[in-house]
Enzyme design. Structure first.
Site, short mmCIF file in Angstrom:
data_model
loop_
_atom_site.label_atom_id
_atom_site.label_comp_id
_atom_site.label_asym_id
_atom_site.label_seq_id
_atom_site.Cartn_x
_atom_site.Cartn_y
_atom_site.Cartn_z
N GLU A 692 124.12 72.23 51.56
CA GLU A 692 124.38 71.40 50.39
C GLU A 692 123.77 71.98 49.12
OE1 GLU A 692 124.20 67.03 51.15
OE2 GLU A 692 123.21 67.68 52.99
N SER A 817 125.75 64.74 53.35
CA SER A 817 127.05 65.01 52.74
C SER A 817 128.18 65.12 53.75
CB SER A 817 127.00 66.28 51.87
OG SER A 817 126.21 66.06 50.74
N TYR A 885 133.64 65.85 47.50
CA TYR A 885 133.46 66.82 46.42
C TYR A 885 134.67 67.73 46.18
CZ TYR A 885 128.65 65.47 47.44
OH TYR A 885 127.52 64.75 47.67
N ARG A 927 120.54 55.04 49.60
CA ARG A 927 121.94 54.66 49.75
C ARG A 927 122.20 54.46 51.22
NH1 ARG A 927 125.36 59.05 49.06
NH2 ARG A 927 126.18 58.74 51.17
N ASP A 929 125.03 53.56 54.13
CA ASP A 929 126.47 53.55 54.39
C ASP A 929 126.79 52.68 55.60
OD1 ASP A 929 126.66 55.37 52.32
OD2 ASP A 929 126.66 57.12 53.65
N GLU A 942 124.38 55.48 58.20
CA GLU A 942 123.25 56.34 57.88
C GLU A 942 122.60 55.88 56.58
OE1 GLU A 942 124.62 60.32 57.43
OE2 GLU A 942 125.62 59.96 55.52
N ASN A 944 120.56 57.52 53.13
CA ASN A 944 120.38 58.74 52.37
C ASN A 944 119.19 58.58 51.42
OD1 ASN A 944 123.11 60.42 52.85
ND2 ASN A 944 123.57 58.23 52.76
N GLY A 948 123.41 61.51 46.07
CA GLY A 948 123.93 62.46 45.09
C GLY A 948 123.82 61.95 43.66
#
Length: 980
Positions: A692, A817, A885, A927, A929, A942, A944, A948
């Site tokens: 990443e 990611s 992305y 964050r 999910d 998961e 984070n 990002g």
């Protein structure tokens, strides 16, 4: 406990500690203080919730109050003075009454009083009646110091403030984050006290009331011991014992070697005696005087004991700004004929050092000293020495009435006797200085002396010296000198031609859009282009600054109440109309926009509607503008502006940039320094093996730009290996915008912890847990969060897990990611290929039950869930790295509020995300999910730890939906790690 000080018969005693406080354990000097690889900083948790300070405007008291404010404690106080010290505390949020009244105590749980507070003070009486704990300033300082593992206490009869400020400056410039308490204003207007990281505390201590003997320290510093304050402690021997007790309470002792300090301190078991000749090794300092070189030698020695190299320490001193009222130049005429200096000296030794330094830096000028004795006891004791010092070093002396501090002296004022002792130079005692001082100074400065055949106008230094309120007489003298310069300039300009009109009767409030400023600049109205050229040349030659204003049009220039060497040039004739602000017409904007957002986006969201100071108040209809009454002062405008700015900074982390310019450079410096622009290092990239890395570089660039918009100084650092890159000295915090390996797995966090560098985001342990998907899911599952079943795979040839069934997901266990993620609906979809792809980027791979449903994400800031975002990848694909992305298969849709998830399910997801925050011990941001199945159950996928920060990143997107801009988001995250 280490041995006590030596008594007169050679024995070690603990007289003062037993009498004042009783013995308490002395802390060892921890490795954090002598090893540059210091441990992570700690946060101080003050045990008081609402301390009240009686006499809060004093330097020592205000510094302690600032430390409390840094810690998030509500502070109240009282002080009748309207000083910058009091205004700064109000700007920081302290509630300060201008009168001493019992009602001011409110619901305080502790009352701190200064030495100037009398026993019958109504607030002190009321607090004791209510059995609220009351402590002196010195006792409260001891309590604050006890919260730090490493304390450096600087004592001495002279030089404490400067040495403390030097040491704090060195530590800050070399990357440490000390707490400190300086008993004076620093010249760059930085706060004289800060809480720091909670590791090192540097403070000066006071021998005048014996309170220095209460404080235990890791390093005690004794600069010198002179016969001062001995009358308050019981005599010279009692003063020496107080210093001995202070030294004994230090685990280590640093002493400037003199016969007296060596005699009193040499038996300390860990004494370091610094030789006076150590000053020879120092480079040139920005502050004059041999005494300051001695102070610097001690500061460097102590800094080395704290892990700073000698070269680093000496280099840091090159930018030391000095302390106000310590040989501070207050004014110099453009032609250099008159210089005004202020100094705090109030003892014969200090007075001699100050005058010698002035003579050396101004050898071609005559020196007139305006001296104010401080305290009747000192003036009586040293009248002859003061007089001799003035006779030896000055050309004339004006002696003002003694400043009595808090105790009136019996009998007549010893200042008069002091003045009568001076016989070899002109000297006068001035009982009413406000009437006579300026007249006498003018007479002395008007004297002519002959050099050869021509009379010469002498060059003068006027030195105002004393620790009392002598500084109140300086503005009048400076205004007189400036007015004289203005008159001389006006005379020259009027003789330059009839096509130039010169005026000295228009105040700043009538010339600018902010409506403040009672002083009148030199106003020029040239009628021709040639007249303008002549006027500009004359003004420039006279050393005046020039502001060009359009006649009748507003300007974003803030006027001043002080006389200044400034001329205003109107290219066309000016009208008589007033163009300043009034009670009904708002002024020009206070602050610039932040990126694409107007300043009102921020000012309107904090409680700014009732901000008022004197004749200025914030316009409630236009919260980026100030309303000024005709009686508005420049200081009122500055106070309102800084109050709004501080509230926005404290609540949103955005440092608004003023849209105005200041005529008075002192006001400009105040606005620049409060709050100070923190220095943030943004880390991006990552080791070459990080999948990443490119995404991280994009995030880092975005964060750096956002922080610059928010008013921070930023250094961007590209990480190229799994090691900590050099962090610039003076960095206040680090923002690791590092995704995946070495960023989210706790690697960079562990190295930052070892260096004691504060950083944004979760700690090393929490980051490791969140990066390990299996471990983090087990933790949240135990807390009742629904989690899909998963199996760790043994290797690239691992068989299909029988207990999972289809559909399922194969993915790395420790990457972010959604790298190398494959969704399988049957064995024929390519099980072995999916496993090989995952193992190609990670040694740890899992197979996980795939939940059909709608993918959502919940961002959290400081433990508060943001709105839910629904994620719709293109063409029914999974939300992998391409969907995030690259977009080779189309663009992902992001819906807020979600379209396919009910509000009730969204609220349930937010609750589960908060549970994950608490279980995983996240910090600052997260964050989480989820995927919502057909029954409306959110399944945890998961967490984070470093989401990002690219243009399509979800945490900034969610923040924007609640009005938090990207610049504010970045500012909020770093603000939590800055002290003061």
């Amino acid at each position: 406990m280490s041995p006590g000080p030596t008594s007169s018969d050679g024995r070690w005693s603990g007289k003062h500690s037993a009498r004042l406080m009783g013995p308490s354990p002395i802390r060892a000097l921890p490795p954090a203080c002598i090893d540059p690889q210091s441990p992570s900083p700690i946060r101080l948790d003050l045990p008081w919730k609402r301390p009240h300070f009686i006499g809060i405007g004093g330097m020592g008291m205000s510094g302690l109050a600032l430390i409390c404010l840094d810690a998030g404690v509500s502070v109240t106080g009282s002080d009748p003075a309207d000083s910058w010290t009091v205004r700064r505390l109000r700007i920081r949020g302290a509630a300060i009454a201008a009168r001493h009244e019992a009602a001011n105590i409110g619901d305080a749980d502790l009352v701190v009083f200064s030495s100037a507070v009398s026993p019958d003070n109504p607030e002190l009486v009321a607090a004791r009646r209510r059995r609220i704990r009351c402590v002196s300033r010195g006792e409260f300082l001891v309590a604050i110091a006890e919260l730090y593992p490493c304390v450096v206490a600087v004592g001495g009869s002279h030089g404490k403030t400067t040495t403390t400020a030097m040491l704090a400056h060195i530590l800050r410039r070399t990357g440490r984050r000390p707490g400190f308490l300086v008993g004076g204003e620093v010249r760059d207007r930085d706060a004289p006290a800060r809480i720091g990281s909670g590791t090192i505390f540097v403070t000066e201590v006071d021998e005048s009331d014996g309170s220095q003997a209460l404080l235990n320290s890791s390093i005690a510093v004794v600069l010198n011991i002179d016969d001062d304050h001995s009358w308050a402690l019981g005599g010279p021997r009692a003063l020496e014992e107080c210093f001995q007790e202070f030294a004994a309470r230090g685990r280590e002792l640093v002493v400037l070697r003199t016969p007296q300090t060596e005699r009193l301190c040499r038996r300390h078991p860990a004494a370091h005696l610094v030789e006076a000749h150590a000053v020879r090794a120092l480079p040139e300092l920005p502050v004059p005087g041999t005494h300051n070189r001695l102070n610097a030698a001690i500061a460097v020695h102590v800094a080395v004991r704290l892990g700073v190299s000698a070269d680093e320490a000496q280099a840091a001193l090159g930018s030391f700004p000095g302390v106000l009222r310590r040989l501070t130049e207050r004014f110099c005429t453009p032609d250099g004929t008159v210089t005004v200096i202020e100094d705090y000296a109030h003892h014969p030794t200090e007075l001699a050092a100050a005058l010698v330094a002035i003579r050396r830096t101004h050898p071609d000028k005559r020196l007139v000293v305006v001296f104010q004795p401080h305290r009747f006891e000192r003036a009586r004791r040293y009248a002859a020495r003061f007089a001799a010092c003035l006779e030896e070093n000055a050309d004339a002396a004006a002696v003002l009435p003694t400043f009595a501090a808090w105790k009136p002296g019996p009998g007549g004022d010893p200042a008069e006797a002091l003045a009568n002792e001076i016989r070899r130079i002109p000297a006068r005692f001035m009982p009413v200085p406000s009437r006579n001082l300026l007249r006498q100074l003018t007479a002395w400065m008007s004297e002519k002396r002959t050099t050869g055949t021509a009379p010469e106008r002498p060059r003068w230094v006027i030195a105002f010296i004393g620790a009392g309120d002598i500084r109140k007489h300086i503005p009048g003298v400076v205004d007189f000198l400036v007015t004289r310069c203005k008159s001389e300039l006006a005379e020259r300009l009027r003789g330059a031609g009839a096509d130039l009109i010169v005026r000295l009767d228009r105040p700043w409030r009538d010339l600018t859009a902010y409506g403040v400023g009672s002083a009148c600049p030199v106003v020029l109205e040239p009628r021709t282009r040639a007249a303008r050229t002549r006027a500009e040349a004359i003004v420039r030659g006279a050393g005046f600054a020039t502001h060009v204003l359009a006649a009748g049009a507003p300007t974003r220039l803030v006027g001043t109440d002080r006389e200044t060497l400034v001329a205003v040039l109107f290219p066309r004739p000016a009208t008589e109309q007033t163009i300043g602000a009034t009670d009904t017409v708002p002024s020009a904007p206070m602050f610039e926009a932040v990126g694409d957002l107007p300043a009102e986006h921020f000012t309107a969201r904090v409680d700014c509607a009732i901000i008022e100071s004197g004749g200025c108040r914030l316009d409630p209809r236009h919260p980026n503008r100030i309303l000024s009454r005709p009686d508005a002062r420049e200081s009122d405008f500055v106070t309102v502006l800084l109050t709004v700015r501080r509230r926005v900074y404290d609540s949103m982390g955005v440092r608004l940039m003023p849209a105005c310019r200041f005529v008075n450079q002192e006001s400009a410096q105040l606005v620049t320094s409060e709050p100070a622009a923190a220095h943030i290092a943004v880390l991006s990239g990552g080791p070459p093996e990080c999948t990443e890395r490119e995404t991280s570089l994009t995030s880092g660039a975005a964060v750096a730009a956002g922080l610059r918009e928010a008013g921070y100084r930023v250094t961007e650092i590209e990480v190229a290996a799994a090691t900590l890159p050099p962090i610039p000295h003076g960095t206040d915090a680090v923002f690791p915008a590092l995704h995946g390996y070495f960023g989210e797995d706790g690697g960079i966090q562990e190295l930052l912890d070892e260096r004691g560098v504060p950083y944004v985001g979760s700690g090393a342990t929490a980051s490791r847990l969140m990066m390990d998907k299996t471990a983090s899911k087990a933790a949240v599952r135990a807390a009742g969060v629904p989690v899909p079943a998963a199996v760790r795979l043994s290797g690239p040839g691992a068989p299909l897990p029988a207990k999972l069934g289809f559909p399922l997901i194969v993915k790395p266990n420790g990457q972010g990611s959604s790298v190398a993620v494959t969704r399988l609906y049957s064995a024929e979809d390519g099980w072995q290929e999916a496993v090989s792809v995952a193992f190609a980027v990670s040694e740890d791979v899992i197979a996980e039950q795939y939940i059909e449903g709608t993918e959502i994400t919940v961002g959290l800031l400081d433990g508060r869930p943001l709105p839910v975002i629904e994620i719709i990848p293109p063409g029914g694909r999974i939300f992998d790295k391409d969907a995030k992305y690259a977009h080779t298969h189309g663009h992902t849709q992001y819906l807020c509020p979600p379209r396919h998830v009910s509000p009730a399910v969204c609220e349930r997801a937010r609750e589960l995300a908060l549970t994950a925050w608490n279980v995983l011990k996240a910090r600052d941001m997260l964050r989480v999910d989820f995927i919502v199945d057909a029954d409306g159950t959110p399944w945890f996928l998961e967490a984070n730890s470093i989401p990002g920060f690219t243009a399509t990143s979800l945490l900034p997107m969610a923040a924007k939906h609640v009005g938090i801009s990207f610049a504010e988001l970045c500012g909020r995250l770093v603000r939590a790690h800055l002290s003061g």
